[in-house]
Design a protein around this motif. Structure first.
Motif, short mmCIF file in Angstrom:
data_model
loop_
_atom_site.label_atom_id
_atom_site.label_comp_id
_atom_site.label_asym_id
_atom_site.label_seq_id
_atom_site.Cartn_x
_atom_site.Cartn_y
_atom_site.Cartn_z
N LEU A 176 -41.60 3.78 22.08
CA LEU A 176 -40.99 5.02 22.51
C LEU A 176 -39.88 4.80 23.21
N ARG A 177 -39.76 3.54 23.98
CA ARG A 177 -38.52 3.10 24.54
C ARG A 177 -37.51 2.70 23.37
N ARG A 178 -37.81 2.04 22.46
CA ARG A 178 -36.89 1.97 21.39
C ARG A 178 -36.23 3.19 20.68
N MET A 179 -37.22 4.17 20.33
CA MET A 179 -36.78 5.47 19.77
C MET A 179 -35.76 6.17 20.77
N ARG A 180 -36.11 6.17 21.91
CA ARG A 180 -35.18 6.65 22.97
C ARG A 180 -33.97 6.17 22.94
N SER A 181 -33.63 4.56 23.00
CA SER A 181 -32.68 3.95 22.91
C SER A 181 -31.86 4.39 21.72
N SER A 182 -32.62 4.35 20.36
CA SER A 182 -31.94 4.80 19.16
C SER A 182 -31.21 6.00 19.44
N ARG A 183 -31.77 7.14 19.93
CA ARG A 183 -31.24 8.33 19.89
C ARG A 183 -30.12 8.30 20.91
N GLN A 184 -30.35 7.59 22.01
CA GLN A 184 -28.96 7.71 22.86
C GLN A 184 -27.86 7.07 22.33
N ARG A 185 -27.94 6.01 21.39
CA ARG A 185 -26.87 5.08 20.89
C ARG A 185 -26.13 6.21 19.64
N ALA A 186 -27.17 6.97 19.05
CA ALA A 186 -26.63 7.83 18.23
C ALA A 186 -25.76 9.01 18.81
N ARG A 187 -26.40 9.64 19.90
CA ARG A 187 -25.48 10.67 20.57
C ARG A 187 -24.27 9.98 21.10
N THR A 188 -24.19 8.80 21.72
CA THR A 188 -22.90 8.28 22.20
C THR A 188 -22.27 8.08 20.98
N ALA A 189 -22.52 7.39 19.79
CA ALA A 189 -21.80 7.20 18.60
C ALA A 189 -20.83 8.65 18.34
N ARG A 190 -21.80 9.72 18.02
CA ARG A 190 -21.21 11.16 17.83
C ARG A 190 -20.23 11.60 18.81
N ARG A 191 -20.46 11.13 19.94
CA ARG A 191 -19.44 11.76 21.13
C ARG A 191 -18.19 10.79 20.74
N LEU A 192 -18.27 9.64 20.76
CA LEU A 192 -17.09 8.82 20.85
C LEU A 192 -16.50 9.12 19.23
N SER A 193 -16.87 9.56 18.09
CA SER A 193 -16.41 9.72 16.89
C SER A 193 -15.78 11.19 16.92
N THR A 194 -16.23 12.01 17.86
CA THR A 194 -15.47 13.25 17.80
C THR A 194 -14.14 13.35 18.89
N GLN A 195 -14.22 12.36 19.71
CA GLN A 195 -13.10 12.20 20.71
C GLN A 195 -12.00 11.50 20.14
N GLY A 196 -12.21 10.86 18.96
CA GLY A 196 -10.93 10.14 18.39
C GLY A 196 -10.27 10.62 17.56
#
Length: 100
Positions: free
Chosen positions: A80-100
């Motif tokens: 469950l911790r791995r899944m949560r971390s994976s979702r957090q990384r995906a959200r961060t990557a999406r945010r960073l890609s839309t800001q650039g």
């Protein structure tokens, strides 16, 4: 068994003292095997735990950070911790890609 016939009593718990509240053990048991049951997970959460899906996930996130939960079911909590971390990384990557 579907979500309508599933009960908290049907969720297996260890029965051994783990330092977790009974509800916390039931949440972990549900997460371990919710996919075995027909129906929507959110519906089963509401029926079994009498809480919204949002509140359930808040409880679950706090629970998987609890050392007692890790001691109770290490494989599940680590997954469950791995899944949560994976979702957090995906959200961060999406945010960073839309800001650039």
């Amino acid at each position: 068994m579907d979500a309508a016939t599933m009960t908290l009593e049907s969720l297996p718990t260890t029965g051994a003292p783990s330092g977790l509240a009974e509800r916390d053990e039931q949440v972990l048991a549900f997460e371990r095997q919710w996919w075995k049951y027909a129906g929507a997970k959110e519906q089963a959460i509401r029926e079994l735990f009498d809480m919204s899906a949002t509140r359930y996930y808040q409880v679950l996130n706090a629970l998987i950070d609890d050392p007692a939960a890790l001691a109770h079911d290490p494989m599940l909590v680590k997954r469950l911790r791995r899944m949560r971390s994976s979702r957090q990384r995906a959200r961060t990557a999406r945010r960073l890609s839309t800001q650039g």
